[in-house]
Scaffold this motif. Structure first.
Motif, PDB file in Angstrom:
ATOM      1  N   GLU A   5      -6.187  -2.389 -16.004  1.00 52.71           N
ATOM      2  CA  GLU A   5      -6.377  -3.903 -16.317  1.00 52.71           C
ATOM      3  C   GLU A   5      -4.979  -3.994 -17.166  1.00 52.71           C
ATOM      4  O   GLU A   5      -4.382  -4.958 -16.911  1.00 52.71           O
ATOM      5  CB  GLU A   5      -7.481  -4.138 -17.476  1.00 52.71           C
ATOM      6  CG  GLU A   5      -8.777  -4.413 -16.511  1.00 52.71           C
ATOM      7  CD  GLU A   5      -9.852  -4.494 -17.431  1.00 52.71           C
ATOM      8  OE1 GLU A   5      -9.749  -4.616 -18.727  1.00 52.71           O
ATOM      9  OE2 GLU A   5     -11.129  -4.523 -16.948  1.00 52.71           O
ATOM     10  N   GLU A   6      -4.638  -2.929 -17.945  1.00 52.52           N
ATOM     11  CA  GLU A   6      -3.349  -3.122 -18.637  1.00 52.52           C
ATOM     12  C   GLU A   6      -2.111  -3.061 -17.800  1.00 52.52           C
ATOM     13  O   GLU A   6      -1.253  -3.938 -17.902  1.00 52.52           O
ATOM     14  CB  GLU A   6      -3.149  -1.948 -19.772  1.00 52.52           C
ATOM     15  CG  GLU A   6      -4.110  -2.031 -20.713  1.00 52.52           C
ATOM     16  CD  GLU A   6      -3.734  -3.026 -22.037  1.00 52.52           C
ATOM     17  OE1 GLU A   6      -2.532  -3.033 -22.197  1.00 52.52           O
ATOM     18  OE2 GLU A   6      -4.606  -3.540 -22.621  1.00 52.52           O
ATOM     19  N   VAL A   7      -2.200  -2.293 -16.691  1.00 47.75           N
ATOM     20  CA  VAL A   7      -1.027  -2.080 -15.934  1.00 47.75           C
ATOM     21  C   VAL A   7      -0.826  -3.309 -15.082  1.00 47.75           C
ATOM     22  O   VAL A   7       0.215  -3.541 -14.982  1.00 47.75           O
ATOM     23  CB  VAL A   7      -1.177  -0.838 -14.825  1.00 47.75           C
ATOM     24  CG1 VAL A   7      -0.132  -0.684 -13.748  1.00 47.75           C
ATOM     25  CG2 VAL A   7      -1.225   0.692 -15.787  1.00 47.75           C
ATOM     26  N   MET A   8      -1.963  -3.786 -14.625  1.00 50.93           N
ATOM     27  CA  MET A   8      -1.659  -5.164 -13.748  1.00 50.93           C
ATOM     28  C   MET A   8      -1.314  -6.242 -14.698  1.00 50.93           C
ATOM     29  O   MET A   8      -0.736  -6.958 -14.234  1.00 50.93           O
ATOM     30  CB  MET A   8      -3.373  -5.417 -12.864  1.00 50.93           C
ATOM     31  CG  MET A   8      -3.570  -4.240 -12.002  1.00 50.93           C
ATOM     32  SD  MET A   8      -2.216  -4.087 -10.689  1.00 50.93           S
ATOM     33  CE  MET A   8      -2.174  -5.441  -9.919  1.00 50.93           C
ATOM     34  N   TYR A  52       4.098   0.850  -6.820  1.00 52.37           N
ATOM     35  CA  TYR A  52       5.031   2.085  -6.673  1.00 52.37           C
ATOM     36  C   TYR A  52       5.114   2.814  -8.063  1.00 52.37           C
ATOM     37  O   TYR A  52       4.750   2.165  -9.096  1.00 52.37           O
ATOM     38  CB  TYR A  52       6.468   1.327  -6.544  1.00 52.37           C
ATOM     39  CG  TYR A  52       7.477   2.441  -6.462  1.00 52.37           C
ATOM     40  CD1 TYR A  52       7.626   3.409  -5.453  1.00 52.37           C
ATOM     41  CD2 TYR A  52       8.025   2.699  -7.686  1.00 52.37           C
ATOM     42  CE1 TYR A  52       8.539   4.197  -5.581  1.00 52.37           C
ATOM     43  CE2 TYR A  52       9.425   3.850  -7.852  1.00 52.37           C
ATOM     44  CZ  TYR A  52       9.298   4.695  -6.788  1.00 52.37           C
ATOM     45  OH  TYR A  52       9.970   5.709  -6.633  1.00 52.37           O
ATOM     46  N   TYR A  53       4.858   3.921  -7.770  1.00 57.55           N
ATOM     47  CA  TYR A  53       4.737   4.936  -8.881  1.00 57.55           C
ATOM     48  C   TYR A  53       5.370   6.246  -8.681  1.00 57.55           C
ATOM     49  O   TYR A  53       5.368   6.745  -7.474  1.00 57.55           O
ATOM     50  CB  TYR A  53       3.414   4.960  -9.360  1.00 57.55           C
ATOM     51  CG  TYR A  53       2.475   5.732  -8.440  1.00 57.55           C
ATOM     52  CD1 TYR A  53       2.260   7.155  -8.260  1.00 57.55           C
ATOM     53  CD2 TYR A  53       1.719   4.722  -7.404  1.00 57.55           C
ATOM     54  CE1 TYR A  53       1.618   7.623  -7.435  1.00 57.55           C
ATOM     55  CE2 TYR A  53       0.997   5.614  -6.375  1.00 57.55           C
ATOM     56  CZ  TYR A  53       0.953   7.262  -6.437  1.00 57.55           C
ATOM     57  OH  TYR A  53       0.188   7.473  -5.573  1.00 57.55           O
ATOM     58  N   GLU A  54       5.634   7.031  -9.793  1.00 63.61           N
ATOM     59  CA  GLU A  54       6.073   8.471  -9.545  1.00 63.61           C
ATOM     60  C   GLU A  54       5.620   9.236 -10.589  1.00 63.61           C
ATOM     61  O   GLU A  54       5.155   8.948 -11.715  1.00 63.61           O
ATOM     62  CB  GLU A  54       7.680   8.459 -10.096  1.00 63.61           C
ATOM     63  CG  GLU A  54       8.555   7.661  -9.042  1.00 63.61           C
ATOM     64  CD  GLU A  54      10.131   7.982  -9.251  1.00 63.61           C
ATOM     65  OE1 GLU A  54      10.634   8.798 -10.474  1.00 63.61           O
ATOM     66  OE2 GLU A  54      10.869   7.371  -8.665  1.00 63.61           O
ATOM     67  N   HIS A  57       5.252   6.745 -13.937  1.00 66.82           N
ATOM     68  CA  HIS A  57       5.952   5.859 -13.906  1.00 66.82           C
ATOM     69  C   HIS A  57       5.691   4.775 -12.971  1.00 66.82           C
ATOM     70  O   HIS A  57       5.742   5.148 -11.867  1.00 66.82           O
ATOM     71  CB  HIS A  57       7.421   6.167 -14.151  1.00 66.82           C
ATOM     72  CG  HIS A  57       7.633   7.118 -15.249  1.00 66.82           C
ATOM     73  ND1 HIS A  57       8.010   6.759 -16.786  1.00 66.82           N
ATOM     74  CD2 HIS A  57       7.795   8.408 -15.515  1.00 66.82           C
ATOM     75  CE1 HIS A  57       8.291   7.737 -17.373  1.00 66.82           C
ATOM     76  NE2 HIS A  57       8.349   8.730 -16.508  1.00 66.82           N
ATOM     77  N   THR A  58       5.471   3.509 -13.220  1.00 70.64           N
ATOM     78  CA  THR A  58       5.177   2.402 -12.352  1.00 70.64           C
ATOM     79  C   THR A  58       6.635   1.567 -12.711  1.00 70.64           C
ATOM     80  O   THR A  58       7.540   2.100 -13.758  1.00 70.64           O
ATOM     81  CB  THR A  58       4.036   1.449 -12.616  1.00 70.64           C
ATOM     82  OG1 THR A  58       4.331   0.778 -13.885  1.00 70.64           O
ATOM     83  CG2 THR A  58       2.792   2.252 -12.590  1.00 70.64           C
ATOM     84  N   ASN A  59       6.760   0.584 -12.028  1.00 71.23           N
ATOM     85  CA  ASN A  59       8.099  -0.278 -12.293  1.00 71.23           C
ATOM     86  C   ASN A  59       8.199  -0.724 -13.686  1.00 71.23           C
ATOM     87  O   ASN A  59       9.442  -0.729 -14.226  1.00 71.23           O
ATOM     88  CB  ASN A  59       8.064  -1.392 -11.387  1.00 71.23           C
ATOM     89  CG  ASN A  59       8.372  -1.264 -10.213  1.00 71.23           C
ATOM     90  OD1 ASN A  59       9.025  -0.259  -9.916  1.00 71.23           O
ATOM     91  ND2 ASN A  59       8.000  -1.949  -8.987  1.00 71.23           N
ATOM     92  N   LYS A  88      -6.215   4.585  -7.677  1.00 71.92           N
ATOM     93  CA  LYS A  88      -6.380   3.122  -7.950  1.00 71.92           C
ATOM     94  C   LYS A  88      -4.735   2.490  -7.875  1.00 71.92           C
ATOM     95  O   LYS A  88      -4.825   1.431  -7.562  1.00 71.92           O
ATOM     96  CB  LYS A  88      -6.694   3.095  -9.606  1.00 71.92           C
ATOM     97  CG  LYS A  88      -8.036   3.655  -9.643  1.00 71.92           C
ATOM     98  CD  LYS A  88      -8.976   2.500  -9.561  1.00 71.92           C
ATOM     99  CE  LYS A  88     -10.494   3.008  -9.607  1.00 71.92           C
ATOM    100  NZ  LYS A  88     -11.470   2.023  -9.637  1.00 71.92           N
ATOM    101  N   LEU A  89      -3.679   3.141  -8.126  1.00 69.12           N
ATOM    102  CA  LEU A  89      -2.385   2.432  -8.047  1.00 69.12           C
ATOM    103  C   LEU A  89      -2.104   2.182  -6.457  1.00 69.12           C
ATOM    104  O   LEU A  89      -1.538   1.150  -6.486  1.00 69.12           O
ATOM    105  CB  LEU A  89      -1.504   3.499  -8.635  1.00 69.12           C
ATOM    106  CG  LEU A  89      -1.684   3.616 -10.283  1.00 69.12           C
ATOM    107  CD1 LEU A  89      -0.656   4.557 -10.732  1.00 69.12           C
ATOM    108  CD2 LEU A  89      -1.405   2.338 -10.945  1.00 69.12           C
TER     109      LEU A  89
END
Length: 79
Positions: free
Chosen positions: A67-70, A20-22, A39-41, A13-14
């Motif tokens: 939804e929360e991440v975006m 970007y994520y780790e 972790h995203t930005n 999904k990311l």
């Protein structure tokens, strides 16, 4: 659901949103402890067994997580 499958669904999904994520952890560490941190930005996604939190806020499922991440990352999530 196994944690590695849940992590794969989340990273897919990311990727689809171009974020970007780790990922902290892999299939071997998941066997020892069913915990993962992504972790995203601007977000920390924590997975423990089948529960997911975004920036320490519990979410019901992957869709709500996105939804929360975006919202934090500055985009709009459309499923």
């Amino acid at each position: 659901m196994k944690i590695d499958k849940l992590v794969k669904q989340i990273t897919k999904k990311l990727d689809a949103e171009g974020l970007y994520y780790e990922v902290s952890g892999d299939q071997y560490t998941f066997i020892i402890s069913p915990t993962c941190t992504i972790h995203t930005n601007h977000c920390t996604i924590e997975i423990h067994k089948n529960s997911i939190t975004v920036n320490e806020r519990p979410v019901a499922d992957i869709e709500e997580m996105m939804e929360e991440v975006m919202e934090v990352e500055g985009g709009v999530y459309v499923d």
